[in-house]
Scaffold this active site. Structure first.
Site, PDB file in Angstrom:
ATOM      1  N   ARG A  15       0.809  -1.218   0.000  1.00  0.00           N
ATOM      2  CA  ARG A  15       0.000   0.000   0.000  1.00  0.00           C
ATOM      3  C   ARG A  15       0.847   1.276   0.000  1.00  0.00           C
ATOM      4  NH1 ARG A  15      -3.479  -2.419   4.937  1.00  0.00           N
ATOM      5  NH2 ARG A  15      -1.566  -3.654   5.088  1.00  0.00           N
ATOM      6  N   LYS A  22       8.942  -1.028   3.424  1.00  0.00           N
ATOM      7  CA  LYS A  22       8.035  -0.104   4.120  1.00  0.00           C
ATOM      8  C   LYS A  22       8.692   0.430   5.396  1.00  0.00           C
ATOM      9  CE  LYS A  22       4.197  -1.556   6.347  1.00  0.00           C
ATOM     10  NZ  LYS A  22       2.770  -1.885   6.515  1.00  0.00           N
ATOM     11  N   ASN A 236       0.473   2.031   6.909  1.00  0.00           N
ATOM     12  CA  ASN A 236       0.326   1.184   5.730  1.00  0.00           C
ATOM     13  C   ASN A 236       0.363   1.989   4.444  1.00  0.00           C
ATOM     14  OD1 ASN A 236      -0.124  -1.323   7.181  1.00  0.00           O
ATOM     15  ND2 ASN A 236      -2.029  -0.374   7.838  1.00  0.00           N
ATOM     16  N   ARG A 341      29.258  21.972   5.290  1.00  0.00           N
ATOM     17  CA  ARG A 341      29.286  20.575   4.855  1.00  0.00           C
ATOM     18  C   ARG A 341      30.107  19.713   5.830  1.00  0.00           C
ATOM     19  NH1 ARG A 341      31.420  21.269  -0.905  1.00  0.00           N
ATOM     20  NH2 ARG A 341      31.572  19.003  -0.726  1.00  0.00           N
TER      21      ARG A 341
HETATM   22  C1  UD1 Z   1      -2.038  -6.132  11.103  1.00  0.00           C
HETATM   23  C2  UD1 Z   1      -2.967  -7.055  11.897  1.00  0.00           C
HETATM   24  C3  UD1 Z   1      -4.202  -6.282  12.280  1.00  0.00           C
HETATM   25  C4  UD1 Z   1      -3.837  -5.048  13.071  1.00  0.00           C
HETATM   26  C5  UD1 Z   1      -2.834  -4.191  12.294  1.00  0.00           C
HETATM   27  C6  UD1 Z   1      -2.307  -3.102  13.181  1.00  0.00           C
HETATM   28  C7  UD1 Z   1      -2.578  -9.308  11.082  1.00  0.00           C
HETATM   29  C8  UD1 Z   1      -3.106 -10.411  10.249  1.00  0.00           C
HETATM   30  N1  UD1 Z   1      -3.312  -8.188  11.098  1.00  0.00           N
HETATM   31  O1  UD1 Z   1      -2.695  -5.770   9.910  1.00  0.00           O
HETATM   32  O2  UD1 Z   1      -5.068  -7.101  13.052  1.00  0.00           O
HETATM   33  O3  UD1 Z   1      -4.991  -4.308  13.366  1.00  0.00           O
HETATM   34  O4  UD1 Z   1      -1.713  -4.992  11.873  1.00  0.00           O
HETATM   35  O5  UD1 Z   1      -1.539  -2.193  12.466  1.00  0.00           O
HETATM   36  O6  UD1 Z   1      -1.561  -9.465  11.702  1.00  0.00           O
HETATM   37  N2  UD1 Z   1       4.742  -8.948   8.002  1.00  0.00           N
HETATM   38  C9  UD1 Z   1       5.742  -9.896   7.943  1.00  0.00           C
HETATM   39  N3  UD1 Z   1       5.523 -11.019   7.228  1.00  0.00           N
HETATM   40  C10 UD1 Z   1       4.366 -11.274   6.577  1.00  0.00           C
HETATM   41  C11 UD1 Z   1       3.349 -10.294   6.649  1.00  0.00           C
HETATM   42  C12 UD1 Z   1       3.553  -9.147   7.373  1.00  0.00           C
HETATM   43  O7  UD1 Z   1       6.810  -9.731   8.535  1.00  0.00           O
HETATM   44  O8  UD1 Z   1       4.253 -12.352   5.965  1.00  0.00           O
HETATM   45  C13 UD1 Z   1       4.989  -7.702   8.768  1.00  0.00           C
HETATM   46  C14 UD1 Z   1       4.863  -6.439   7.946  1.00  0.00           C
HETATM   47  O9  UD1 Z   1       6.129  -6.074   7.423  1.00  0.00           O
HETATM   48  C15 UD1 Z   1       4.356  -5.407   8.966  1.00  0.00           C
HETATM   49  C16 UD1 Z   1       3.627  -6.256   9.987  1.00  0.00           C
HETATM   50  O10 UD1 Z   1       4.014  -7.606   9.773  1.00  0.00           O
HETATM   51  O11 UD1 Z   1       5.384  -4.709   9.593  1.00  0.00           O
HETATM   52  C17 UD1 Z   1       2.116  -6.152   9.852  1.00  0.00           C
HETATM   53  O12 UD1 Z   1       1.745  -6.457   8.517  1.00  0.00           O
HETATM   54  P1  UD1 Z   1       0.704  -5.566   7.718  1.00  0.00           P
HETATM   55  O13 UD1 Z   1       0.566  -6.130   6.369  1.00  0.00           O
HETATM   56  O14 UD1 Z   1       1.008  -4.137   7.867  1.00  0.00           O
HETATM   57  O15 UD1 Z   1      -0.625  -5.932   8.549  1.00  0.00           O
HETATM   58  P2  UD1 Z   1      -1.925  -5.043   8.671  1.00  0.00           P
HETATM   59  O16 UD1 Z   1      -2.772  -5.261   7.480  1.00  0.00           O
HETATM   60  O17 UD1 Z   1      -1.580  -3.665   9.023  1.00  0.00           O
HETATM   61 MG    MG Z   2       0.188  -2.649   9.052  1.00  0.00          MG
END
Ligand code: UD1
Ligand code: MG
Length: 472
Positions: A15, A22, A236, A341
């Site tokens: 996103r 990110k 995000n 600098r």
């Molecule tokens: C996640 C939560 C959601 C919460 C929100 C809070 C889950 C399924 N959902 O959603 O309930 O309200 O955060 O901000 O956890 N990441 C990995 N590996 C992966 C996927 C993600 O390391 O396979 C990391 C991402 O880099 C990120 C974090 O986990 O830093 C959260 O992932 P993200 O995709 O941002 O989850 P949200 O949709 O925000």
């Molecule tokens: Mg998130």
């Protein structure tokens, strides 16, 4: 109490629409991942495991630069090669490290404003047979994108439902949001992480499903609500990045003002989280203090100054100045429109004035470079005055050369000091000189054509023009 933190930073960050990780995006000059790791370290986690994946090298480089040389900061990386969700990321971390005991705090890498005190409270809540897990709950004004917590009548967590899996009623009715900050009893986490499935809207292994799983095994899962919802905001999108930057700025500026710093317009001063500013210093609008910048007391900063990794003493005026990797001692006067600098060291009472650029040089006590000059690779003694428009010619097209200027030297305006150059103590250089040889102490260095006057020439010239073109 010793706790471990697992920081999730492997996601694609789709996103953000970025070519970079990110968590590498910065808030007030500090990458998001460093905000989270710093909070974990300050919150008492003595081991921090960062799960990397997408743009892993970029994240590793950021972590190495910040923590690599700090023996007390145990920060390590584990690679999640396939991104199958937050639950999968934690499983990968546990398998790679063998962590299976003690409090384990799991933090989303996109949660930069979480406070160390909260992490500490979290770890304590699962230590010594307390809760099986705790989750940070917030009620943000816009709950879009957050997992929603279903609570029982005692306030304990029944389960988390991702927004994409919510019915419209759940989407509207469940107000407590999952902030992406959890504490688990490590033994239970390791024992049951394999039970997380991926039968959901995104076909991902959701870490928050662990809450329901632990409850089904008889564990208590506590929701820890924080009233200051900003602590649990995630990033995000670019919009959220900008929103969190403003929140971080306001938090830092409020602290600085409470400590005795004046900020003319707190919406227009951006001070990084690792910077310090002394009492009675005034920050004028459009001023940025970034990185490892430390400013003393009674200074005037800005308007429109940007200081990156700068140490400034007391009583400095830094007006419309860009300074990077510099040391300014006390009562230094810069700008308006100075560019300092890396490697610039300005001693007490020295001055870099208007349209002045200084690089890798020492400007001695009370010495002044007031107007339109470039000083590079120079050592300058005390009490020197550099006339307007004077320049060190430090580059011959291939190599850089040094200029050494002694104490109490007066350099006339528009002087070119062709390096390597040397001007001895107390010497004087005539304006408009091109200095190619050393000027001995107390000597006058003149390096310019002698002036000749031709009497009546201008008058004759005018007459000749009038004859040719007629009078005006
Ligand atoms: C996640 C939560 C959601 C919460 C929100 C809070 C889950 C399924 N959902 O959603 O309930 O309200 O955060 O901000 O956890 N990441 C990995 N590996 C992966 C996927 C993600 O390391 O396979 C990391 C991402 O880099 C990120 C974090 O986990 O830093 C959260 O992932 P993200 O995709 O941002 O989850 P949200 O949709 O925000
Ligand atoms: Mg998130």
């Amino acid at each position: 109490m010793s706790a471990t933190a697992i920081v999730l930073a492997a996601g694609e960050g789709t996103r953000m629409k970025s070519n970079h990780a990110k968590v590498s995006h910065q808030i007030l000059g500090k990458p998001m991942i460093s905000w989270v790791v710093d909070a974990a370290l300050a919150g008492g986690c003595d081991r921090v495991v960062v799960v990397v994946g997408s743009h892993a090298d970029e994240v590793r480089t950021i972590l190495d630069a910040r923590y690599g040389s700090r023996a007390e900061a145990h920060v390590e990386c584990v690679e999640q090669t396939e991104r199958l969700g937050t639950g999968h990321a934690v499983r990968v971390a546990l398998e790679a490290t063998g962590i299976d005991a003690g409090p384990v705090v799991v933090l989303n890498g996109d949660l930069p404003l979480v406070r160390p005190e909260t992490i500490e409270r979290f770890a304590a809540s699962v230590a010594d047979g307390g809760a099986a897990a705790s989750i940070l709950a917030i009620t943000p004004p816009d709950p879009f994108g957050y997992g929603r917590l279903e609570l029982d009548e005692t306030g304990a967590v029944i389960r988390n439902i991702e927004q994409k899996d919510c019915t419209p009623e759940q989407d509207k009715g469940l107000l407590e949001c999952n902030a992406g900050c959890y504490a688990f009893a490590g033994a239970l986490l390791a024992a049951h992480i394999g039970e997380v499935g991926c039968d959901n809207a995104q076909h991902e292994y959701y870490l928050p499903d662990m809450l329901e799983i632990l409850r089904s095994h008889g564990g208590r899962v506590a929701a820890m609500h924080v009233d200051d919802y900003t602590e649990g905001l995630g990033v995000n999108s670019r919009g959220q990045l900008a929103q969190l930057t403003c929140i971080a700025r306001d938090r830092i500026n409020a602290r600085l003002m409470a400590e005795g710093v004046s900020i003319i317009d707190p919406t227009q001063a951006w001070v990084g989280p690792d910077c310090t500013v002394g009492r009675d210093t005034v920050i004028w609008p459009q001023t940025f203090l970034i990185g490892d910048t430390h400013v003393g007391e009674d200074c005037q900063l800005g308007p429109q100054s940007r200081l990156t990794n700068v140490r400034a003493g007391d009583g400095c005026t830094i007006d419309e100045t860009v300074a990077i990797d510099c040391v300014l001692e006390n009562a230094v006067d810069c700008g308006p429109r100075a560019y300092l600098r890396p490697g610039t060291h300005m001693l007490n009472g020295s001055k870099a004035g208007t349209h002045v650029e200084i690089k890798k040089s020492t400007i001695g006590e009370g010495s002044k470079v007031p107007h339109l000059s470039y000083i590079g690779d120079t050592t300058m003694g005390s009490g020197v005055n550099i006339g307007a428009g004077s320049i060190t010619c430090n580059y011959d097209g291939v190599g850089k050369h040094k200029t050494v200027i002694g104490n109490d030297v007066f350099v006339g305006s528009d002087t070119m000091m062709v390096a390597p150059a040397e001007i001895g103590d107390g010497a004087l250089v005539a304006a408009g000189s091109v200095i190619t040889k050393p000027v001995p102490a107390d000597a006058l260095g003149v390096g310019r054509a002698r002036q000749t006057n031709i009497e009546g020439w201008a008058h004759k010239h005018r007459e000749a023009l009038e004859k040719k073109y007629g009078s005006k």
